[in-house]
Design a protein around this motif. Sequence first.
Motif, PDB file in Angstrom:
ATOM      1  N   GLY A   1       0.807  -1.207   0.000  1.00 43.68           N
ATOM      2  CA  GLY A   1       0.000   0.000   0.000  1.00 43.68           C
ATOM      3  C   GLY A   1       0.841   1.258   0.000  1.00 43.68           C
ATOM      4  N   THR A   2       1.890   1.276   0.821  1.00 44.82           N
ATOM      5  CA  THR A   2       2.763   2.439   0.890  1.00 44.82           C
ATOM      6  C   THR A   2       3.473   2.661  -0.435  1.00 44.82           C
ATOM      7  OG1 THR A   2       3.126   2.080   3.248  1.00 44.82           O
ATOM      8  CG2 THR A   2       4.726   3.460   2.092  1.00 44.82           C
ATOM      9  N   THR A   3       3.990   1.599  -1.025  1.00 46.80           N
ATOM     10  CA  THR A   3       4.705   1.720  -2.287  1.00 46.80           C
ATOM     11  C   THR A   3       3.770   2.174  -3.397  1.00 46.80           C
ATOM     12  OG1 THR A   3       6.154  -0.085  -1.584  1.00 46.80           O
ATOM     13  CG2 THR A   3       6.197   0.514  -3.899  1.00 46.80           C
ATOM     14  N   LEU A   4       2.562   1.619  -3.435  1.00 52.28           N
ATOM     15  CA  LEU A   4       1.584   2.025  -4.441  1.00 52.28           C
ATOM     16  C   LEU A   4       1.248   3.498  -4.293  1.00 52.28           C
ATOM     17  CD1 LEU A   4      -0.490   1.505  -6.674  1.00 52.28           C
ATOM     18  CD2 LEU A   4      -2.074   0.696  -4.900  1.00 52.28           C
ATOM     19  N   GLY A   5       1.011   3.934  -3.063  1.00 49.89           N
ATOM     20  CA  GLY A   5       0.693   5.338  -2.833  1.00 49.89           C
ATOM     21  C   GLY A   5       1.815   6.265  -3.256  1.00 49.89           C
ATOM     22  N   ASP A   6       3.057   5.886  -2.905  1.00 47.78           N
ATOM     23  CA  ASP A   6       4.211   6.695  -3.300  1.00 47.78           C
ATOM     24  C   ASP A   6       4.308   6.801  -4.822  1.00 47.78           C
ATOM     25  OD1 ASP A   6       4.912   7.072  -0.680  1.00 47.78           O
ATOM     26  OD2 ASP A   6       6.456   5.515  -0.658  1.00 47.78           O
ATOM     27  N   PHE A   7       4.099   5.672  -5.485  1.00 46.34           N
ATOM     28  CA  PHE A   7       4.201   5.663  -6.938  1.00 46.34           C
ATOM     29  C   PHE A   7       3.134   6.559  -7.563  1.00 46.34           C
ATOM     30  CE2 PHE A   7       3.109   3.637 -11.076  1.00 46.34           C
ATOM     31  CZ  PHE A   7       4.303   3.912 -11.726  1.00 46.34           C
ATOM     32  N   LEU A   8       1.892   6.433  -7.116  1.00 41.86           N
ATOM     33  CA  LEU A   8       0.816   7.249  -7.673  1.00 41.86           C
ATOM     34  C   LEU A   8       1.066   8.739  -7.424  1.00 41.86           C
ATOM     35  CD1 LEU A   8      -2.267   5.069  -6.660  1.00 41.86           C
ATOM     36  CD2 LEU A   8      -1.394   5.433  -8.979  1.00 41.86           C
ATOM     37  N   ARG A   9       1.547   9.072  -6.232  1.00 41.28           N
ATOM     38  CA  ARG A   9       1.809  10.486  -5.927  1.00 41.28           C
ATOM     39  C   ARG A   9       2.918  11.063  -6.800  1.00 41.28           C
ATOM     40  NH1 ARG A   9       0.222   8.822  -0.740  1.00 41.28           N
ATOM     41  NH2 ARG A   9       2.293   7.978  -0.268  1.00 41.28           N
ATOM     42  N   THR A  10       3.995  10.288  -6.980  1.00 41.71           N
ATOM     43  CA  THR A  10       5.081  10.821  -7.818  1.00 41.71           C
ATOM     44  C   THR A  10       4.632  10.996  -9.262  1.00 41.71           C
ATOM     45  OG1 THR A  10       5.974   8.587  -8.269  1.00 41.71           O
ATOM     46  CG2 THR A  10       6.880   9.789  -6.376  1.00 41.71           C
ATOM     47  N   ARG A  11       3.763  10.107  -9.737  1.00 40.59           N
ATOM     48  CA  ARG A  11       3.343  10.206 -11.129  1.00 40.59           C
ATOM     49  C   ARG A  11       2.327  11.322 -11.348  1.00 40.59           C
ATOM     50  NH1 ARG A  11       7.293   7.872 -10.678  1.00 40.59           N
ATOM     51  NH2 ARG A  11       8.157   6.329 -12.101  1.00 40.59           N
ATOM     52  N   ARG A  12       1.439  11.571 -10.405  1.00 40.01           N
ATOM     53  CA  ARG A  12       0.516  12.694 -10.625  1.00 40.01           C
ATOM     54  C   ARG A  12       1.211  14.033 -10.382  1.00 40.01           C
ATOM     55  NH1 ARG A  12      -2.085  14.672  -5.938  1.00 40.01           N
ATOM     56  NH2 ARG A  12      -1.946  13.319  -4.090  1.00 40.01           N
ATOM     57  N   SER A  13       2.314  14.017  -9.591  1.00 40.19           N
ATOM     58  CA  SER A  13       3.030  15.271  -9.342  1.00 40.19           C
ATOM     59  C   SER A  13       3.800  15.753 -10.569  1.00 40.19           C
ATOM     60  CB  SER A  13       4.005  15.098  -8.171  1.00 40.19           C
ATOM     61  OG  SER A  13       5.097  14.269  -8.528  1.00 40.19           O
ATOM     62  N   ARG A  14       4.080  14.864 -11.521  1.00 41.87           N
ATOM     63  CA  ARG A  14       4.849  15.275 -12.698  1.00 41.87           C
ATOM     64  C   ARG A  14       3.953  15.780 -13.828  1.00 41.87           C
ATOM     65  NH1 ARG A  14       7.046   9.458 -15.145  1.00 41.87           N
ATOM     66  NH2 ARG A  14       5.073   8.792 -16.062  1.00 41.87           N
ATOM     67  N   LEU A  15       2.640  15.705 -13.653  1.00 45.29           N
ATOM     68  CA  LEU A  15       1.702  16.188 -14.663  1.00 45.29           C
ATOM     69  C   LEU A  15       1.076  17.506 -14.226  1.00 45.29           C
ATOM     70  CD1 LEU A  15      -0.219  12.895 -15.564  1.00 45.29           C
ATOM     71  CD2 LEU A  15       1.542  14.037 -16.942  1.00 45.29           C
ATOM     72  N   THR A  16       0.827  18.383 -15.175  1.00 41.90           N
ATOM     73  CA  THR A  16       0.111  19.627 -14.901  1.00 41.90           C
ATOM     74  C   THR A  16      -1.283  19.528 -15.519  1.00 41.90           C
ATOM     75  OG1 THR A  16       0.838  20.708 -16.938  1.00 41.90           O
ATOM     76  CG2 THR A  16       2.296  20.880 -15.022  1.00 41.90           C
ATOM     77  N   PRO A  17      -2.218  20.355 -15.067  1.00 38.54           N
ATOM     78  CA  PRO A  17      -3.542  20.357 -15.704  1.00 38.54           C
ATOM     79  C   PRO A  17      -3.461  20.581 -17.212  1.00 38.54           C
ATOM     80  CG  PRO A  17      -3.614  21.572 -13.653  1.00 38.54           C
ATOM     81  CD  PRO A  17      -2.161  21.250 -13.898  1.00 38.54           C
ATOM     82  N   GLU A  18      -2.508  21.422 -17.635  1.00 42.21           N
ATOM     83  CA  GLU A  18      -2.347  21.694 -19.059  1.00 42.21           C
ATOM     84  C   GLU A  18      -1.916  20.430 -19.815  1.00 42.21           C
ATOM     85  OE1 GLU A  18      -2.416  25.234 -16.752  1.00 42.21           O
ATOM     86  OE2 GLU A  18      -1.037  23.513 -16.598  1.00 42.21           O
ATOM     87  N   ASP A  19      -1.121  19.586 -19.156  1.00 44.04           N
ATOM     88  CA  ASP A  19      -0.660  18.350 -19.796  1.00 44.04           C
ATOM     89  C   ASP A  19      -1.819  17.435 -20.169  1.00 44.04           C
ATOM     90  OD1 ASP A  19       2.038  19.019 -19.593  1.00 44.04           O
ATOM     91  OD2 ASP A  19       2.250  18.088 -17.620  1.00 44.04           O
ATOM     92  N   VAL A  20      -2.882  17.460 -19.370  1.00 42.84           N
ATOM     93  CA  VAL A  20      -3.994  16.535 -19.580  1.00 42.84           C
ATOM     94  C   VAL A  20      -5.244  17.231 -20.102  1.00 42.84           C
ATOM     95  CG1 VAL A  20      -3.134  14.908 -17.853  1.00 42.84           C
ATOM     96  CG2 VAL A  20      -4.682  16.735 -17.139  1.00 42.84           C
ATOM     97  N   GLY A  21      -5.112  18.524 -20.423  1.00 35.26           N
ATOM     98  CA  GLY A  21      -6.205  19.234 -21.074  1.00 35.26           C
ATOM     99  C   GLY A  21      -7.354  19.640 -20.179  1.00 35.26           C
ATOM    100  N   ILE A  22      -7.055  19.955 -18.908  1.00 34.75           N
ATOM    101  CA  ILE A  22      -8.118  20.442 -18.023  1.00 34.75           C
ATOM    102  C   ILE A  22      -7.756  21.839 -17.536  1.00 34.75           C
ATOM    103  CG2 ILE A  22      -8.804  18.137 -17.286  1.00 34.75           C
ATOM    104  CD1 ILE A  22      -7.299  18.549 -14.714  1.00 34.75           C
TER     105      ILE A  22
END
Length: 294
Positions: free
Chosen positions: A4-25
Amino acid sequence: MRDGTTLGDFLRTRRSRLTPEDVGITSYGARRVPGLRREELAQLAGVSVTYYTRLEQGQSHQASQSVIEALADALQLSEDERAYLHTLARPVPVRSRRPAKPVGARPGTRQLIDALGDVPAVVIGTRTEVLAWNTLGHLLLAGHLDSGAPDRPADRPNLTRMLFLDPHHRDLYPRWETAAACAVASLRMSAGRDKNDRELAELIGELSLNSEEFAGLWSRHPVANHAYGTRQLRHPEVGALTLELETLTLSDGSGHRVLMYSAPEGSPSQAALQLLRMRSTNIERHSGSTTSTT
């Protein structure tokens, strides 16, 4: 390495590298931290904010394949990262995991790499521990170590440990930062597959405590399978080499891999390997003559 901890860390690092502009919102309001908010990612993936939050906090297990794929699409993951997310979000039952204790290379594998006389070859386990090497592989990557070290579990070299903690091995890599990033990304994939491997967890702990560089890279949660490609080396005896790495994963379920390094025909790097091979031949002859007189 809790799932659970590793999954959470992974998801957080991956959403932190995207901006709203990157995904069109459209972005509204100031952001305390970089990247997408949880609710934005949940909306993109088509799941509820509550469900995604529980997933990121390690409170929800065995996410469906459709949810994992939706999250992977929303996070714009690479193929390696997507596979890694699947291993974290849908862990393998304990009963099907391989034994944590490493074993040596099989006799047939040793025979194979010895037959590759002009090709440096190294057999590694799932923790990047060296299980065997041919003479040229030993001289290329770790000529300062005893050639028999892989046969002694207590002294067995580890390629990742050497990269961060062995100055002689570290000096082999003129682009050390790139090599280190690749090594950590590959080790992350191993950690995802073997989450109950105590010795792997101990290796990660040792490196985190003794190398700030490793700890910094590990915290960024890189994931990639660097099993092939060009490798730049700076050998203390034969100088600069540009080699192609190819990796053969054995089909016996052990997880052992054979690393093989080659150079283009007629290239300076091939000439350098031939010089190293001549040295290995001299070593073998000297060893044979010594043995015959004792």
